[in-house]
Design a protein around this motif. Structure first.
Motif, PDB file in Angstrom:
ATOM      1  N   THR A  75      19.323  32.024   6.254  1.00 51.34           N
ATOM      2  CA  THR A  75      20.476  32.350   7.013  1.00 51.34           C
ATOM      3  C   THR A  75      21.745  32.740   6.658  1.00 51.34           C
ATOM      4  O   THR A  75      22.266  32.212   5.576  1.00 51.34           O
ATOM      5  CB  THR A  75      20.837  30.927   7.895  1.00 51.34           C
ATOM      6  OG1 THR A  75      19.731  30.198   8.211  1.00 51.34           O
ATOM      7  CG2 THR A  75      21.864  30.789   8.882  1.00 51.34           C
ATOM      8  N   LEU A  76      22.045  33.937   6.686  1.00 50.59           N
ATOM      9  CA  LEU A  76      23.139  34.712   6.317  1.00 50.59           C
ATOM     10  C   LEU A  76      24.405  34.160   7.056  1.00 50.59           C
ATOM     11  O   LEU A  76      24.540  33.833   8.058  1.00 50.59           O
ATOM     12  CB  LEU A  76      22.949  36.154   6.693  1.00 50.59           C
ATOM     13  CG  LEU A  76      21.968  37.028   5.770  1.00 50.59           C
ATOM     14  CD1 LEU A  76      21.702  38.367   6.289  1.00 50.59           C
ATOM     15  CD2 LEU A  76      22.105  36.835   4.423  1.00 50.59           C
ATOM     16  N   PHE A 118      24.859  32.894   1.581  1.00 49.31           N
ATOM     17  CA  PHE A 118      23.542  32.230   2.623  1.00 49.31           C
ATOM     18  C   PHE A 118      23.125  31.220   2.266  1.00 49.31           C
ATOM     19  O   PHE A 118      23.424  30.662   1.217  1.00 49.31           O
ATOM     20  CB  PHE A 118      22.419  33.609   2.538  1.00 49.31           C
ATOM     21  CG  PHE A 118      22.067  33.847   1.265  1.00 49.31           C
ATOM     22  CD1 PHE A 118      20.984  32.993   0.990  1.00 49.31           C
ATOM     23  CD2 PHE A 118      22.637  34.687   0.270  1.00 49.31           C
ATOM     24  CE1 PHE A 118      20.478  33.554  -0.680  1.00 49.31           C
ATOM     25  CE2 PHE A 118      22.151  34.952  -0.959  1.00 49.31           C
ATOM     26  CZ  PHE A 118      20.924  34.045  -1.472  1.00 49.31           C
ATOM     27  N   THR A 119      22.259  30.475   3.171  1.00 42.26           N
ATOM     28  CA  THR A 119      21.614  29.293   2.967  1.00 42.26           C
ATOM     29  C   THR A 119      19.956  29.759   3.076  1.00 42.26           C
ATOM     30  O   THR A 119      19.697  30.219   3.915  1.00 42.26           O
ATOM     31  CB  THR A 119      21.784  28.478   4.266  1.00 42.26           C
ATOM     32  OG1 THR A 119      23.264  28.126   4.502  1.00 42.26           O
ATOM     33  CG2 THR A 119      21.297  26.911   4.206  1.00 42.26           C
ATOM     34  N   LEU A 120      19.485  29.035   2.001  1.00 42.86           N
ATOM     35  CA  LEU A 120      18.224  29.426   1.765  1.00 42.86           C
ATOM     36  C   LEU A 120      17.434  27.952   1.759  1.00 42.86           C
ATOM     37  O   LEU A 120      17.609  26.991   1.345  1.00 42.86           O
ATOM     38  CB  LEU A 120      17.970  29.927   0.378  1.00 42.86           C
ATOM     39  CG  LEU A 120      16.419  30.354   0.232  1.00 42.86           C
ATOM     40  CD1 LEU A 120      15.905  31.219   0.894  1.00 42.86           C
ATOM     41  CD2 LEU A 120      16.532  30.905  -1.665  1.00 42.86           C
ATOM     42  N   THR A 149      19.624  25.002   0.121  1.00 42.16           N
ATOM     43  CA  THR A 149      20.738  25.219  -0.796  1.00 42.16           C
ATOM     44  C   THR A 149      21.585  26.310  -0.211  1.00 42.16           C
ATOM     45  O   THR A 149      21.198  27.444   0.231  1.00 42.16           O
ATOM     46  CB  THR A 149      20.177  25.806  -2.118  1.00 42.16           C
ATOM     47  OG1 THR A 149      21.126  26.197  -3.084  1.00 42.16           O
ATOM     48  CG2 THR A 149      19.121  27.068  -2.063  1.00 42.16           C
ATOM     49  N   GLU A 150      23.007  26.141  -0.454  1.00 45.25           N
ATOM     50  CA  GLU A 150      23.715  27.104   0.150  1.00 45.25           C
ATOM     51  C   GLU A 150      24.159  27.980  -1.281  1.00 45.25           C
ATOM     52  O   GLU A 150      24.521  27.559  -2.352  1.00 45.25           O
ATOM     53  CB  GLU A 150      24.947  26.558   0.529  1.00 45.25           C
ATOM     54  CG  GLU A 150      24.897  26.026   1.958  1.00 45.25           C
ATOM     55  CD  GLU A 150      26.023  25.382   2.394  1.00 45.25           C
ATOM     56  OE1 GLU A 150      27.284  25.690   1.887  1.00 45.25           O
ATOM     57  OE2 GLU A 150      25.913  24.584   3.322  1.00 45.25           O
ATOM     58  N   ILE A 151      24.008  29.262  -1.184  1.00 41.81           N
ATOM     59  CA  ILE A 151      23.964  30.146  -2.569  1.00 41.81           C
ATOM     60  C   ILE A 151      25.170  31.068  -2.078  1.00 41.81           C
ATOM     61  O   ILE A 151      25.317  31.678  -1.233  1.00 41.81           O
ATOM     62  CB  ILE A 151      22.933  31.084  -2.780  1.00 41.81           C
ATOM     63  CG1 ILE A 151      21.815  29.988  -2.697  1.00 41.81           C
ATOM     64  CG2 ILE A 151      22.978  31.831  -4.030  1.00 41.81           C
ATOM     65  CD1 ILE A 151      20.332  30.278  -3.227  1.00 41.81           C
ATOM     66  N   SER A 152      26.040  31.522  -3.079  1.00 43.13           N
ATOM     67  CA  SER A 152      27.012  32.536  -3.078  1.00 43.13           C
ATOM     68  C   SER A 152      26.631  33.464  -4.194  1.00 43.13           C
ATOM     69  O   SER A 152      26.724  32.916  -5.210  1.00 43.13           O
ATOM     70  CB  SER A 152      28.609  32.054  -3.297  1.00 43.13           C
ATOM     71  OG  SER A 152      29.273  33.239  -3.140  1.00 43.13           O
ATOM     72  N   SER A 171      25.532  31.517  -7.474  1.00 44.12           N
ATOM     73  CA  SER A 171      26.055  30.142  -7.834  1.00 44.12           C
ATOM     74  C   SER A 171      25.840  29.481  -6.492  1.00 44.12           C
ATOM     75  O   SER A 171      25.880  29.750  -5.345  1.00 44.12           O
ATOM     76  CB  SER A 171      27.632  30.287  -7.946  1.00 44.12           C
ATOM     77  OG  SER A 171      28.064  30.672  -6.873  1.00 44.12           O
ATOM     78  N   TYR A 172      25.348  28.125  -6.877  1.00 45.08           N
ATOM     79  CA  TYR A 172      24.887  26.987  -5.956  1.00 45.08           C
ATOM     80  C   TYR A 172      26.050  26.490  -5.722  1.00 45.08           C
ATOM     81  O   TYR A 172      26.957  25.692  -6.039  1.00 45.08           O
ATOM     82  CB  TYR A 172      23.672  26.135  -6.461  1.00 45.08           C
ATOM     83  CG  TYR A 172      22.381  26.846  -6.872  1.00 45.08           C
ATOM     84  CD1 TYR A 172      21.587  27.230  -5.861  1.00 45.08           C
ATOM     85  CD2 TYR A 172      22.090  27.049  -8.343  1.00 45.08           C
ATOM     86  CE1 TYR A 172      20.370  27.885  -6.133  1.00 45.08           C
ATOM     87  CE2 TYR A 172      21.040  27.495  -8.473  1.00 45.08           C
ATOM     88  CZ  TYR A 172      20.116  27.788  -7.552  1.00 45.08           C
ATOM     89  OH  TYR A 172      18.788  28.605  -7.868  1.00 45.08           O
TER      90      TYR A 172
END
Length: 193
Positions: A114-115, A127-129, A140-143, A176-177
């Motif tokens: 999910t972007l 995004f959320t993976l 996890t939300e990743i940047s 980064s998480y």
């Protein structure tokens, strides 16, 4: 001695049978406890394998998301004057970020990606993976911090004027998480802490 054996009337056999039954009951309960312990250990090993497999899938996606050598932007933008040069560069970077998001979508087979639609910062992509298997769900939300290569090309047109074009490409992405949530699933598909 013969009289002692006759007076006994078989009570010694009853005592022996009681001892044998008690020992059998103890053996059955010990075997049952051992079997339950073994089954619990097997479940624990299976859950641990599933957890490591899910974490490996997340790390694999992140590694591929950082491998930006396959991502390119074919969009070229022109600049007529120097006053709009930064705006044109930003437009080229936006096109490169869109190409990077498309690249992420192409990697998302087997994942839920999910972007972040509210992400307006061109220097990062959020995004959320989510990856889910039989016993574990990791969300996890990743940047991803993005660095761009912007190429400038100047062409001289037939009318002796020059036209400058810019092409941008994501040259580096560093993750980064922001959050990392592991949820263990029960056999019924419900979640547990």
């Amino acid at each position: 001695m013969k009289k002692l054996w006759k007076d006994n009337g078989g009570y010694a056999l009853v005592y022996v049978l009681i001892v044998v039954l008690v020992l059998c009951a103890v053996a059955v309960s010990v075997c049952t406890a051992a079997l339950k312990n073994y089954q619990a250990q097997e479940r624990s090993i299976r859950q641990t394998r599933q957890l490591y497999q899910a974490e490996g899938e997340i790390e694999k996606f992140v590694a591929l998301a950082e491998a930006v050598s396959n991502v390119s932007s074919l969009t070229v933008y022109g600049s007529e004057n120097a006053a709009t040069e930064n705006a044109v560069k930003d437009k080229a970077k936006d096109a490169a970020k869109t190409a990077y998001k498309d690249y992420l979508k192409s990697l998302a087979s087997g994942y839920t990606l999910t972007l972040d639609t509210s992400d307006s910062d061109r220097e990062s992509c959020k995004f959320t993976l989510t990856y889910k298997n039989d016993t574990v769900c990791i969300e996890t939300e990743i940047s991803m911090a993005l660095i761009y290569d912007v190429e400038m090309t100047t062409q001289t047109l037939p009318d002796k004027t020059s036209k400058t074009t810019y092409t941008a490409k994501v040259s580096k992405a560093t993750h980064s998480y922001n959050t990392y949530t592991i949820t263990h699933l029960t056999a019924e598909g419900e979640t547990s802490g």
